[in-house]
Design an enzyme around this catalytic site. Structure first.
Site, PDB file in Angstrom:
ATOM      1  CB  CYS A 277      -0.919  -0.020   1.225  1.00 39.28           C
ATOM      2  SG  CYS A 277      -1.843   1.508   1.449  1.00 39.28           S
TER       3      CYS A 277
ATOM      4  CB  CYS B 133      -0.074   2.091   4.007  1.00 41.96           C
ATOM      5  SG  CYS B 133      -1.732   1.483   3.718  1.00 41.96           S
TER       6      CYS B 133
END
Length: 109
Positions: free
Chosen positions: A29, A32
Site C-alpha cells: 500500500c 500507507c
C-alpha cells in the site's frame, strides 16, 4: 507505536486502559507507506491520551478481516472492544486528514 499481531491484538487493543488508535496497513500500500512517518509523529503528539498501534495486514490478514477492514489505509480508534471512530481510504489523502480524525476523538477525552 505498538506493533500488533494476531497474537497480541486482543491484549493490546481490547484490554487497553487508554483508547487505541490502530493503523491498518500493508507492504504494497503506497499510501500507507507514504503516511507512516507522519502517523508516527502524530503518535508522539497525542500519546498522552491515546495509545498508538499498527497492524501489517500482510502478516495478520484474518485479524484485519475480523475487524472488517476492507481497504487500506484504514484507521480505527477503539475504546475497550468497541470501535468508536473509523476513517477509511476514501477519506485519507494526507497526514492532515489523519490528524483531523484523531483530533475529533482526542478533543472528547
Amino acid at each position: 507505536m505498538v506493533e500488533l499481531t494476531k497474537d497480541n491484538f486482543e491484549e493490546e487493543v481490547f484490554k487497553s486502559e487508554k483508547p487505541v488508535f490502530v493503523d491498518f496497513w500493508g507492504d504494497k500500500c503506497k499510501v500507507c507507506l507514504r503516511l507512516m512517518p507522519g502517523v508516527n509523529e502524530l503518535s508522539k503528539k497525542y500519546s498522552d491520551k491515546i495509545k498508538f498501534a499498527s497492524l501489517n495486514i500482510s502478516m495478520s490478514r484474518r485479524t484485519a478481516i475480523a475487524q472488517r477492514v476492507l481497504g487500506l489505509p484504514t484507521m480505527i480508534i477503539y475504546s475497550g472492544a468497541e470501535k468508536v471512530s473509523i476513517i477509511t481510504p476514501d477519506k485519507i489523502s494526507s497526514v492532515d486528514d489523519v490528524e483531523n480524525f484523531i483530533k475529533e476523538y482526542y478533543n472528547t477525552l
